[in-house]
Motif scaffolding. Structure first.
Motif, mmCIF file in Angstrom:
data_model
loop_
_atom_site.group_PDB
_atom_site.id
_atom_site.type_symbol
_atom_site.label_atom_id
_atom_site.label_comp_id
_atom_site.label_asym_id
_atom_site.label_seq_id
_atom_site.Cartn_x
_atom_site.Cartn_y
_atom_site.Cartn_z
ATOM 1 N N HIS A 194 0.791 -1.229 0.000
ATOM 2 C CA HIS A 194 0.000 0.000 0.000
ATOM 3 C C HIS A 194 0.827 1.285 0.000
ATOM 4 C CE1 HIS A 194 -2.702 3.115 1.705
ATOM 5 N NE2 HIS A 194 -3.543 2.557 0.855
ATOM 6 N N ALA A 195 1.771 1.380 0.951
ATOM 7 C CA ALA A 195 2.499 2.639 1.128
ATOM 8 C C ALA A 195 3.437 2.942 -0.047
ATOM 9 C CB ALA A 195 3.295 2.598 2.434
ATOM 10 N N SER A 196 3.802 1.933 -0.812
ATOM 11 C CA SER A 196 4.782 2.130 -1.882
ATOM 12 C C SER A 196 4.165 2.127 -3.273
ATOM 13 C CB SER A 196 5.853 1.028 -1.823
ATOM 14 O OG SER A 196 6.623 1.162 -0.653
ATOM 15 N N LEU A 197 2.833 1.987 -3.321
ATOM 16 C CA LEU A 197 2.197 1.794 -4.631
ATOM 17 C C LEU A 197 2.464 2.966 -5.577
ATOM 18 C CD1 LEU A 197 0.545 -0.043 -6.380
ATOM 19 C CD2 LEU A 197 -1.543 0.842 -5.336
ATOM 20 N N GLN A 198 2.478 4.196 -5.029
ATOM 21 C CA GLN A 198 2.703 5.354 -5.893
ATOM 22 C C GLN A 198 4.091 5.309 -6.537
ATOM 23 O OE1 GLN A 198 -0.214 6.706 -6.326
ATOM 24 N NE2 GLN A 198 0.859 7.595 -8.074
ATOM 25 N N LEU A 199 5.098 4.935 -5.745
ATOM 26 C CA LEU A 199 6.456 4.815 -6.290
ATOM 27 C C LEU A 199 6.546 3.671 -7.299
ATOM 28 C CD1 LEU A 199 8.955 5.434 -3.337
ATOM 29 C CD2 LEU A 199 8.777 6.709 -5.485
ATOM 30 N N SER A 200 5.818 2.582 -7.032
ATOM 31 C CA SER A 200 5.798 1.461 -7.975
ATOM 32 C C SER A 200 5.261 1.930 -9.324
ATOM 33 C CB SER A 200 4.918 0.323 -7.446
ATOM 34 O OG SER A 200 5.378 -0.114 -6.186
ATOM 35 N N ARG A 201 4.189 2.762 -9.271
ATOM 36 C CA ARG A 201 3.597 3.263 -10.517
ATOM 37 C C ARG A 201 4.557 4.212 -11.231
ATOM 38 N NH1 ARG A 201 -2.173 4.166 -7.692
ATOM 39 N NH2 ARG A 201 -3.007 2.068 -7.972
ATOM 40 N N THR A 202 5.312 4.980 -10.449
ATOM 41 C CA THR A 202 6.317 5.869 -11.052
ATOM 42 C C THR A 202 7.327 5.050 -11.858
ATOM 43 O OG1 THR A 202 6.097 7.422 -9.224
ATOM 44 C CG2 THR A 202 8.120 7.568 -10.523
ATOM 45 N N ALA A 203 7.801 3.957 -11.252
ATOM 46 C CA ALA A 203 8.777 3.102 -11.940
ATOM 47 C C ALA A 203 8.155 2.459 -13.176
ATOM 48 C CB ALA A 203 9.299 2.033 -10.984
ATOM 49 N N ALA A 204 6.925 1.950 -13.027
ATOM 50 C CA ALA A 204 6.255 1.275 -14.148
ATOM 51 C C ALA A 204 6.042 2.247 -15.309
ATOM 52 C CB ALA A 204 4.930 0.686 -13.677
ATOM 53 N N THR A 205 5.631 3.470 -14.991
ATOM 54 C CA THR A 205 5.385 4.470 -16.026
ATOM 55 C C THR A 205 6.684 4.814 -16.757
ATOM 56 O OG1 THR A 205 3.668 5.359 -14.596
ATOM 57 C CG2 THR A 205 4.341 6.743 -16.439
ATOM 58 N N ALA A 206 7.777 4.937 -15.992
ATOM 59 C CA ALA A 206 9.070 5.258 -16.605
ATOM 60 C C ALA A 206 9.532 4.132 -17.527
ATOM 61 C CB ALA A 206 10.112 5.510 -15.509
ATOM 62 N N ILE A 207 9.299 2.882 -17.094
ATOM 63 C CA ILE A 207 9.709 1.725 -17.916
ATOM 64 C C ILE A 207 8.876 1.673 -19.201
ATOM 65 C CG2 ILE A 207 9.664 -0.804 -18.017
ATOM 66 C CD1 ILE A 207 10.410 -0.715 -14.985
ATOM 67 N N ALA A 208 7.567 1.889 -19.058
ATOM 68 C CA ALA A 208 6.695 1.867 -20.245
ATOM 69 C C ALA A 208 7.113 2.960 -21.230
ATOM 70 C CB ALA A 208 5.241 2.042 -19.815
ATOM 71 N N ALA A 209 7.438 4.151 -20.725
ATOM 72 C CA ALA A 209 7.838 5.256 -21.595
ATOM 73 C C ALA A 209 9.134 4.936 -22.335
ATOM 74 C CB ALA A 209 8.000 6.535 -20.759
ATOM 75 N N GLU A 210 10.071 4.311 -21.623
ATOM 76 C CA GLU A 210 11.360 3.991 -22.244
ATOM 77 C C GLU A 210 11.191 2.901 -23.316
ATOM 78 O OE1 GLU A 210 14.174 5.619 -21.849
ATOM 79 O OE2 GLU A 210 15.259 4.285 -23.220
ATOM 80 N N LEU A 211 10.343 1.911 -23.043
ATOM 81 C CA LEU A 211 10.095 0.854 -24.038
ATOM 82 C C LEU A 211 9.416 1.447 -25.280
ATOM 83 C CD1 LEU A 211 8.974 -1.942 -21.567
ATOM 84 C CD2 LEU A 211 10.863 -2.177 -23.182
ATOM 85 N N GLN A 212 8.467 2.355 -25.035
ATOM 86 C CA GLN A 212 7.765 3.000 -26.137
ATOM 87 C C GLN A 212 8.753 3.785 -27.011
ATOM 88 O OE1 GLN A 212 4.462 5.093 -24.412
ATOM 89 N NE2 GLN A 212 3.094 3.760 -25.602
ATOM 90 N N ARG A 213 9.666 4.501 -26.336
ATOM 91 C CA ARG A 213 10.667 5.289 -27.027
ATOM 92 C C ARG A 213 11.501 4.387 -27.949
ATOM 93 N NH1 ARG A 213 15.440 7.574 -26.737
ATOM 94 N NH2 ARG A 213 16.247 6.222 -25.119
ATOM 95 N N ARG A 214 11.684 3.115 -27.518
ATOM 96 C CA ARG A 214 12.471 2.172 -28.332
ATOM 97 C C ARG A 214 11.576 1.345 -29.246
ATOM 98 N NH1 ARG A 214 17.480 0.317 -24.446
ATOM 99 N NH2 ARG A 214 17.655 2.279 -23.317
ATOM 100 N N GLN A 215 10.322 1.771 -29.370
ATOM 101 C CA GLN A 215 9.350 1.172 -30.294
ATOM 102 C C GLN A 215 9.073 -0.306 -30.001
ATOM 103 O OE1 GLN A 215 11.019 2.442 -34.029
ATOM 104 N NE2 GLN A 215 10.194 4.514 -33.759
ATOM 105 N N ILE A 216 9.045 -0.616 -28.710
ATOM 106 C CA ILE A 216 8.612 -1.948 -28.295
ATOM 107 C C ILE A 216 7.179 -1.805 -27.775
ATOM 108 C CG2 ILE A 216 9.026 -3.852 -26.695
ATOM 109 C CD1 ILE A 216 12.001 -2.707 -26.608
ATOM 110 N N PRO A 217 6.230 -2.589 -28.301
ATOM 111 C CA PRO A 217 4.848 -2.495 -27.820
ATOM 112 C C PRO A 217 4.797 -2.728 -26.312
ATOM 113 C CG PRO A 217 5.009 -3.993 -29.696
ATOM 114 C CD PRO A 217 6.401 -3.645 -29.305
ATOM 115 N N VAL A 218 4.079 -1.871 -25.587
ATOM 116 C CA VAL A 218 4.059 -2.004 -24.127
ATOM 117 C C VAL A 218 2.718 -1.530 -23.573
ATOM 118 C CG1 VAL A 218 5.153 0.279 -23.814
ATOM 119 C CG2 VAL A 218 5.280 -1.400 -21.971
#
Ligand SMILES: [Zn+2]
Length: 491
Positions: free
Chosen positions: A407-431
């Protein structure tokens, strides 16, 4: 000979304590024994067969006849069911529950339930005791017991049913080195050391080899762990350039190998405990208080999901998810470490590790990010998951609810997930990034995500292609490195 009644090890002189399961109320026991102690008795060890089954684990003496190892068949079956043997001249009739076997002295074939069974060598009747070659057990026992049996003939170990205990080993810290063994069931090996190595001998446990018998750790002080089997036992030898000792966890499922002088950093100093010395061989079973939470040693914990008997998804006839996740984990560790991010791979061999154990390791290490890796045959590219927490299971008082630990870390988890999705998108990998009730994410107290990798098209072999793996793991590592200040201060 039953272990429950027998002495622990024939070769150990009395007065030398062997690391034993900690008594109730004591959380850890530290044992430090010299191999010298085991060498004090010069007698050749008696050969014996170890039998592992759900009903009982036991050890039986072997006898040599005509250059072969023999064992009494009644003794093998007695702990498993109702058994009797009746000699009539050269004939011997076995009854096990409702199964009947007909044996004859000097004959290398028997009849079990009317079916011919090859014994590989002669059956022997000695003083009305039926002796069979050990080599025959792998073929005759499935017929008698009606289930699968695995015989390790060379090392005289017999596994009845699915009873194997698996293990993993990984470095929990590099300096001072701490090597942590996780076992899928409680274990209680005897520990011995000599200059350059520490041996854990498993006489009673159905321990089986990891995917590779030699595990390497890339550490100068603790270099390798080797798995071997001999005379009814499994032996794990840790090679090191420093003195080592073993610390047992209270549940018997974790053994930590470290240097005696280096533990104070992670484990509180022990109160004075009983000391036993025998000549120059010393045993120091020193009870320690409950292990304090391990200080943060790793920034990232990379978890190769599934493993052991949990195959994950059968991606194709030749490709199991559990194998893809280990390859992905190693690739991700390399990418993270090349960006200066200390990384622990939670499962680096083919071992059974429960979801609770995975969460416990992540929580104990206080890692800044926990990344579970999965692989899938369906979907294209990558899915990044964060926890989807259940409602109504709140923390009570000082205790954090296991099901909503995230619970207490969910916001940070989403921050990491969003950053990973953005980086994969930048490299044109479907995500895609989404929440999912995926264990053990809910049970991890720090930032935690899961990354599921599917091939970009329909070619499943891409999952094992190092360049495809690196394409994804380097994007994940770049995103983690970019958010490291938000996730926490690296050690
Ligand atoms: Zn999976």
């Amino acid at each position: 000979m039953r272990w429950t009644r027998a002495s622990r090890s024939a070769g150990v002189p009395s007065g030398v304590r062997i690391a034993s399961r900690p008594p109730r109320g004591r959380l850890t026991i530290v044992a430090f024994i010299l191999l010298f102690a085991l060498l004090l008795s010069g007698a050749a060890p008696e050969k014996h067969l170890s039998v592992y089954s759900v009903a009982a684990n036991y050890s039986l003496p072997l006898v040599q006849r005509d250059g072969r190892e023999y064992v009494g068949l009644i003794e093998v079956l007695e702990p498993l069911g109702t058994v009797s043997g009746k000699a009539d001249g050269l004939r011997w009739r076995l009854r096990y529950n409702n199964v009947v076997g007909e044996f004859q002295h000097g004959k290398s074939h028997a009849r079990i339930q009317g079916l011919d069974s090859d014994l590989h060598a002669k059956f022997l009747l000695e003083n009305k005791r039926g002796l069979v070659p050990v080599a025959a057990l792998g073929s005759i026992l499935p017929r008698i017991l009606g289930g699968p049996v695995t015989l390790h003939e060379e090392s005289a170990r017999l596994f009845i049913g699915s009873v194997a205990t698996h293990f993993t080993a990984s470095l929990a810290s590099a300096d001072p080195p701490r090597l942590v063994f996780h076992f899928s069931a409680p274990v209680n090996p005897t520990i011995s050391t000599e200059p350059g190595s520490l041996h854990m001998t498993f006489n009673r446990e159905p321990l089986v080899a990891p995917a590779s018998p030699t595990l390497t750790f890339g550490n100068r002080a603790i270099s390798t762990a080797n798995y071997g089997e001999n005379n009814g036992a499994a032996v794990v030898t840790v090679s090191a350039s420093i003195p080592l000792m073993a610390t047992f966890s209270s549940d018997g499922r974790t053994i930590t190998i470290s240097s005696p002088g280096a533990t104070s950093q992670n484990i509180p100093p022990s109160p004075p405990g009983p000391q036993v010395t025998t000549g120059t061989a010393a045993t120091v079973p020193a009870p320690t208080p409950p292990a304090a939470p391990v200080s943060r040693r790793y920034f990232a914990i990379v978890d190769a999901s599934h493993g052991g008997s949990d195959y994950g998804e059968t991606l194709s006839t030749a490709l199991l998810e559990k194998d893809v996740t280990v390859a992905l984990a190693r690739s991700l560790r390399q990418e993270l470490e090349s960006r200066g991010i200390t990384t622990l791979v939670l499962r680096d061999s083919d071992a059974n590790v429960s979801l609770d154990q995975r969460a416990l390791v992540a929580n104990a290490n206080h890692a800044a990010i926990y990344i579970a890796l999965h692989a899938a045959s369906s979907g294209h590219g990558v899915r990044v998951y964060t926890s989807l927490l259940p409602f109504g299971d709140d923390d009570r008082g000082p205790f954090r609810s296991w099901t909503t630990a995230q619970h207490a870390s969910l916001q940070l988890s989403r921050t990491a997930a969003t950053a990973i999705a953005a980086e994969l998108q930048r490299r044109q990998i479907p995500v895609r990034a989404m929440g999912a009730p995926l264990r053990p994410l809910n049970n991890v107290t720090g930032p935690a995500i899961a990354v599921e990798v599917a091939p970009q098209g329909s070619d499943l072999s891409q999952l094992l292609a190092p360049d495809y793996q690196q394409l994804i793991t380097s994007a994940v590592a770049t995103a983690i490195a970019a958010t490291r200040d938000q996730l926490g201060v690296a050690p």
